[in-house]
Design a protein around this motif. Structure first.
Motif, PDB file in Angstrom:
ATOM      1  N   GLU A 148       0.834  -1.207   0.000  1.00 56.80           N
ATOM      2  CA  GLU A 148       0.000   0.000   0.000  1.00 56.80           C
ATOM      3  C   GLU A 148       0.876   1.268   0.000  1.00 56.80           C
ATOM      4  N   LEU A 149       1.882   1.267   0.878  1.00 59.50           N
ATOM      5  CA  LEU A 149       2.779   2.429   0.945  1.00 59.50           C
ATOM      6  C   LEU A 149       3.631   2.550  -0.312  1.00 59.50           C
ATOM      7  N   ARG A 150       4.070   1.393  -0.838  1.00 58.06           N
ATOM      8  CA  ARG A 150       4.874   1.442  -2.066  1.00 58.06           C
ATOM      9  C   ARG A 150       4.048   2.054  -3.197  1.00 58.06           C
ATOM     10  N   LYS A 151       2.748   1.721  -3.234  1.00 57.81           N
ATOM     11  CA  LYS A 151       1.875   2.292  -4.274  1.00 57.81           C
ATOM     12  C   LYS A 151       1.712   3.792  -4.096  1.00 57.81           C
ATOM     13  N   VAL A 152       1.578   4.234  -2.852  1.00 56.12           N
ATOM     14  CA  VAL A 152       1.421   5.677  -2.600  1.00 56.12           C
ATOM     15  C   VAL A 152       2.647   6.429  -3.122  1.00 56.12           C
ATOM     16  N   VAL A 153       3.848   5.923  -2.759  1.00 57.48           N
ATOM     17  CA  VAL A 153       5.070   6.608  -3.200  1.00 57.48           C
ATOM     18  C   VAL A 153       5.197   6.510  -4.717  1.00 57.48           C
ATOM     19  N   ARG A 154       4.885   5.345  -5.295  1.00 53.89           N
ATOM     20  CA  ARG A 154       4.956   5.182  -6.758  1.00 53.89           C
ATOM     21  C   ARG A 154       4.036   6.185  -7.457  1.00 53.89           C
ATOM     22  N   ASP A 155       2.793   6.285  -6.974  1.00 50.11           N
ATOM     23  CA  ASP A 155       1.825   7.155  -7.650  1.00 50.11           C
ATOM     24  C   ASP A 155       2.222   8.629  -7.545  1.00 50.11           C
ATOM     25  N   MET A 156       2.676   9.012  -6.344  1.00 50.59           N
ATOM     26  CA  MET A 156       3.128  10.401  -6.164  1.00 50.59           C
ATOM     27  C   MET A 156       4.326  10.699  -7.052  1.00 50.59           C
ATOM     28  N   SER A 157       5.221   9.708  -7.126  1.00 44.25           N
ATOM     29  CA  SER A 157       6.455   9.917  -7.903  1.00 44.25           C
ATOM     30  C   SER A 157       6.153  10.057  -9.377  1.00 44.25           C
ATOM     31  N   VAL A 158       5.364   9.143  -9.906  1.00 43.91           N
ATOM     32  CA  VAL A 158       5.176   9.121 -11.358  1.00 43.91           C
ATOM     33  C   VAL A 158       4.229  10.224 -11.838  1.00 43.91           C
ATOM     34  N   ALA A 159       3.301  10.627 -10.957  1.00 46.64           N
ATOM     35  CA  ALA A 159       2.336  11.641 -11.403  1.00 46.64           C
ATOM     36  C   ALA A 159       2.825  13.059 -11.165  1.00 46.64           C
ATOM     37  N   ASP A 160       3.751  13.216 -10.239  1.00 45.74           N
ATOM     38  CA  ASP A 160       4.057  14.575  -9.820  1.00 45.74           C
ATOM     39  C   ASP A 160       5.560  14.846  -9.651  1.00 45.74           C
ATOM     40  N   LYS A 161       6.156  14.202  -8.658  1.00 51.66           N
ATOM     41  CA  LYS A 161       7.537  14.569  -8.276  1.00 51.66           C
ATOM     42  C   LYS A 161       8.543  14.357  -9.409  1.00 51.66           C
ATOM     43  N   LEU A 162       8.509  13.189 -10.024  1.00 48.15           N
ATOM     44  CA  LEU A 162       9.509  12.910 -11.055  1.00 48.15           C
ATOM     45  C   LEU A 162       9.320  13.765 -12.310  1.00 48.15           C
ATOM     46  N   PRO A 163       8.087  13.864 -12.881  1.00 51.52           N
ATOM     47  CA  PRO A 163       7.936  14.719 -14.071  1.00 51.52           C
ATOM     48  C   PRO A 163       8.324  16.158 -13.811  1.00 51.52           C
ATOM     49  N   LYS A 164       8.014  16.653 -12.609  1.00 51.46           N
ATOM     50  CA  LYS A 164       8.375  18.052 -12.302  1.00 51.46           C
ATOM     51  C   LYS A 164       9.887  18.221 -12.267  1.00 51.46           C
ATOM     52  N   ALA A 165      10.574  17.276 -11.628  1.00 50.31           N
ATOM     53  CA  ALA A 165      12.042  17.368 -11.571  1.00 50.31           C
ATOM     54  C   ALA A 165      12.627  17.256 -12.977  1.00 50.31           C
ATOM     55  N   LEU A 166      12.060  16.368 -13.775  1.00 45.22           N
ATOM     56  CA  LEU A 166      12.608  16.157 -15.127  1.00 45.22           C
ATOM     57  C   LEU A 166      12.417  17.376 -16.031  1.00 45.22           C
ATOM     58  N   GLU A 167      11.363  18.136 -15.775  1.00 44.21           N
ATOM     59  CA  GLU A 167      11.154  19.379 -16.551  1.00 44.21           C
ATOM     60  C   GLU A 167      12.378  20.284 -16.468  1.00 44.21           C
ATOM     61  N   TYR A 168      12.927  20.386 -15.232  1.00 48.72           N
ATOM     62  CA  TYR A 168      14.105  21.252 -15.048  1.00 48.72           C
ATOM     63  C   TYR A 168      15.317  20.678 -15.764  1.00 48.72           C
ATOM     64  N   HIS A 169      15.463  19.358 -15.667  1.00 52.27           N
ATOM     65  CA  HIS A 169      16.606  18.730 -16.333  1.00 52.27           C
ATOM     66  C   HIS A 169      16.484  18.872 -17.853  1.00 52.27           C
ATOM     67  N   GLU A 170      15.251  18.769 -18.346  1.00 54.11           N
ATOM     68  CA  GLU A 170      15.017  18.930 -19.787  1.00 54.11           C
ATOM     69  C   GLU A 170      15.510  20.317 -20.239  1.00 54.11           C
ATOM     70  N   LYS A 171      15.163  21.308 -19.450  1.00 54.78           N
ATOM     71  CA  LYS A 171      15.555  22.679 -19.804  1.00 54.78           C
ATOM     72  C   LYS A 171      17.084  22.830 -19.819  1.00 54.78           C
ATOM     73  N   ILE A 172      17.725  22.248 -18.824  1.00 54.25           N
ATOM     74  CA  ILE A 172      19.194  22.359 -18.723  1.00 54.25           C
ATOM     75  C   ILE A 172      19.866  21.716 -19.942  1.00 54.25           C
ATOM     76  N   VAL A 173      19.424  20.511 -20.285  1.00 47.32           N
ATOM     77  CA  VAL A 173      20.060  19.821 -21.418  1.00 47.32           C
ATOM     78  C   VAL A 173      19.706  20.530 -22.729  1.00 47.32           C
ATOM     79  N   ALA A 174      18.467  21.000 -22.837  1.00 49.83           N
ATOM     80  CA  ALA A 174      18.047  21.702 -24.064  1.00 49.83           C
ATOM     81  C   ALA A 174      18.912  22.949 -24.302  1.00 49.83           C
ATOM     82  N   GLN A 175      19.338  23.576 -23.199  1.00 50.35           N
ATOM     83  CA  GLN A 175      20.110  24.820 -23.342  1.00 50.35           C
ATOM     84  C   GLN A 175      21.624  24.593 -23.375  1.00 50.35           C
ATOM     85  N   SER A 176      22.048  23.344 -23.345  1.00 48.49           N
ATOM     86  CA  SER A 176      23.497  23.096 -23.225  1.00 48.49           C
ATOM     87  C   SER A 176      24.242  23.311 -24.533  1.00 48.49           C
ATOM     88  N   GLY A 177      23.501  23.321 -25.620  1.00 43.97           N
ATOM     89  CA  GLY A 177      24.165  23.509 -26.919  1.00 43.97           C
ATOM     90  C   GLY A 177      24.671  22.207 -27.514  1.00 43.97           C
TER      91      GLY A 177
END
Ligand SMILES: N[C@@H](CCC(=O)N[C@@H](CS)C(=O)NCC(=O)O)C(=O)O
Length: 230
Positions: free
Chosen positions: A123-152
């Motif tokens: 149950e707890l593993r599902k809670v962390v999985r759902d929070m991670s995949v729906a929110d925390k990870l995509p948000k963090a990756l947005e920033y990384h996407e921007k950094i790599v996109a701007q690296s040239g």
């Protein structure tokens, strides 16, 4: 012996030795694995700096033998030795800090995945999985996407391969396993990260992951959201 050789002491699965092995494979270093089990580790546990593995052994051509413990310290050591830091980083603390900030942010996401796995109930593993995949990870990756996109270039630092590239690649191997192919890093949502991952997939990192990173001792259980012994 004319070149420095390495040995990674760890269990016979990727775990916390995976990124060190990925680095050694990518740079073509001469290295061996010393596999331990719970039983074989018991008598030598107290000899380890913090009672834990992975341990990297460094054997210099002159016969000197040194050890490095703590997985993240091993990554940083290998990155320094094998020129996997941005050009100029050794004499520019700010550039080095910039590189390390990418790395630490990626480690944070790695820790999030680990937290999901080690939660005591499904149950707890599902809670962390759902929070991670729906929110925390995509948000963090947005920033990384921007950094790599701007690296040239294709990578975090233009066209030079550095440690954050390899960590992102290793992270995506886990994303695919835990959440499904292309769920977090894909051509539409994170095109620059996707390109980076594809570039490494086509080279030595991809070859290592496909052919030598696993020994079939554990497998990911998609129902239980944890690894099980095979
Ligand atoms: N912070 C350490 C953690 C290492 C760690 O937890 N290693 C575990 C295996 S994943 C271990 O040595 N377990 C055996 C034991 O504690 O006796 C690192 O990143 O290297």
């Amino acid at each position: 012996m004319t070149e420095t050789t390495y040995d990674v002491m760890y269990f016979q699965f990727p775990g916390m030795a995976d990124i060190s092995r990925l680095i050694l494979e990518t740079v073509g270093a001469k290295y061996t694995n010393t596999f331990i089990t719970d039983e074989s580790f018991k008598p030598i546990k107290h000899e380890q700096r913090f009672g834990k593995v992975p341990r990297l052994t460094v054997k210099k051509p002159d016969g000197t033998v040194s050890y490095v413990w703590e997985s993240k310290a091993i990554h940083e050591y290998l990155a320094e030795v094998f020129n996997l830091l941005p050009d100029g980083a050794s004499s520019d603390p700010l550039l080095r800090a910039e590189c390390m900030s990418n790395i630490h942010s990626l480690y944070e996401q790695m820790d999030r995945l680990m937290m999901m796995r080690i939660m005591p109930t499904l149950e707890l593993r599902k809670v962390v999985r759902d929070m991670s995949v729906a929110d925390k990870l995509p948000k963090a990756l947005e920033y990384h996407e921007k950094i790599v996109a701007q690296s040239g270039g294709t990578y975090y630092f233009g066209n030079k391969l550095t440690l954050p590239d390899l960590i992102l690649y290793a992270l995506n191997v886990r994303f695919k396993r835990y959440f499904g192919e292309g769920v977090l890093i894909n051509e539409t949502v994170t095109p620059s990260l996707y390109k980076l991952v594809q570039s490494l997939e086509a080279g030595k990192p991809g070859e290592y992951v496909r052919e030598r990173s696993d020994w079939g001792k554990r497998k990911w259980d998609t129902e239980q959201l944890t690894y099980v012994a095979v």
